[in-house]
Design a protein around this motif. Structure first.
Motif, PDB file in Angstrom:
ATOM      1  N   THR A  91      -0.208   4.398   0.285  1.00  0.00           N
ATOM      2  CA  THR A  91      -0.926   5.532   0.857  1.00  0.00           C
ATOM      3  C   THR A  91      -0.028   6.432   1.704  1.00  0.00           C
ATOM      4  O   THR A  91      -0.066   7.639   1.579  1.00  0.00           O
ATOM      5  CB  THR A  91      -2.118   5.047   1.705  1.00  0.00           C
ATOM      6  N   PRO A 126      -0.544  11.965  -8.986  1.00  0.00           N
ATOM      7  CA  PRO A 126      -0.173  11.348  -7.712  1.00  0.00           C
ATOM      8  C   PRO A 126      -1.106  10.239  -7.241  1.00  0.00           C
ATOM      9  O   PRO A 126      -0.698   9.399  -6.445  1.00  0.00           O
ATOM     10  CB  PRO A 126      -0.155  12.516  -6.726  1.00  0.00           C
ATOM     11  N   THR A 127      -2.328  10.197  -7.722  1.00  0.00           N
ATOM     12  CA  THR A 127      -3.225   9.101  -7.344  1.00  0.00           C
ATOM     13  C   THR A 127      -3.270   8.024  -8.412  1.00  0.00           C
ATOM     14  O   THR A 127      -4.015   7.062  -8.289  1.00  0.00           O
ATOM     15  CB  THR A 127      -4.652   9.623  -7.083  1.00  0.00           C
ATOM     16  N   GLY A 128      -2.451   8.183  -9.445  1.00  0.00           N
ATOM     17  CA  GLY A 128      -2.398   7.203 -10.523  1.00  0.00           C
ATOM     18  C   GLY A 128      -1.548   6.005 -10.147  1.00  0.00           C
ATOM     19  O   GLY A 128      -1.075   5.881  -9.017  1.00  0.00           O
ATOM     20  N   ARG A 145       6.348   6.853 -10.064  1.00  0.00           N
ATOM     21  CA  ARG A 145       5.076   7.359 -10.592  1.00  0.00           C
ATOM     22  C   ARG A 145       5.276   8.698 -11.290  1.00  0.00           C
ATOM     23  O   ARG A 145       6.289   9.366 -11.129  1.00  0.00           O
ATOM     24  CB  ARG A 145       4.038   7.505  -9.481  1.00  0.00           C
ATOM     25  N   ASP A 158       0.856  -1.184   0.000  1.00  0.00           N
ATOM     26  CA  ASP A 158       0.000   0.000   0.000  1.00  0.00           C
ATOM     27  C   ASP A 158       0.893   1.235   0.000  1.00  0.00           C
ATOM     28  O   ASP A 158       1.777   1.372   0.843  1.00  0.00           O
ATOM     29  CB  ASP A 158      -0.887  -0.032   1.243  1.00  0.00           C
ATOM     30  N   TRP A 192       7.197  10.400  -1.170  1.00  0.00           N
ATOM     31  CA  TRP A 192       7.670  10.447  -2.558  1.00  0.00           C
ATOM     32  C   TRP A 192       8.715  11.535  -2.727  1.00  0.00           C
ATOM     33  O   TRP A 192       8.616  12.610  -2.151  1.00  0.00           O
ATOM     34  CB  TRP A 192       6.488  10.702  -3.489  1.00  0.00           C
TER      35      TRP A 192
END
Length: 71
Positions: free
Chosen positions: A8, A47-49, A42, A6, A12
């Motif tokens: 979450t 950022p949510t990809g 990423r 995960d 980064w």
């Protein structure tokens, strides 16, 4: 199929080659890499990809080659 951790709470880090103007930027999560042996990468614009998980030896080879190409 291998389950990925995960991300979450991952911290980064943006590439030092990013210009900060919303261009072509990549981020990676070194804390996850140290814990799993795979480097999550990423697109900083998404950022949510999804994130790619690259085995640490392949990531090191990529960074070495990219540094050589930049010089």
């Amino acid at each position: 199929m291998t389950a990925h951790p995960d991300l979450t709470g991952a911290v980064w880090v943006r590439s030092s080659y990013s210009n900060g103007l919303g261009g072509e930027c990549v981020e990676f999560a070194p804390d996850v890499a140290r814990a799993t042996g795979a480097v999550p990468v990423r697109d900083s614009k998404l950022p949510t990809g999804p994130a790619l998980f690259i085995p640490a030896p392949a990531w090191r080879s990529f960074i070495t080659a990219a540094a050589g190409a930049a010089s």
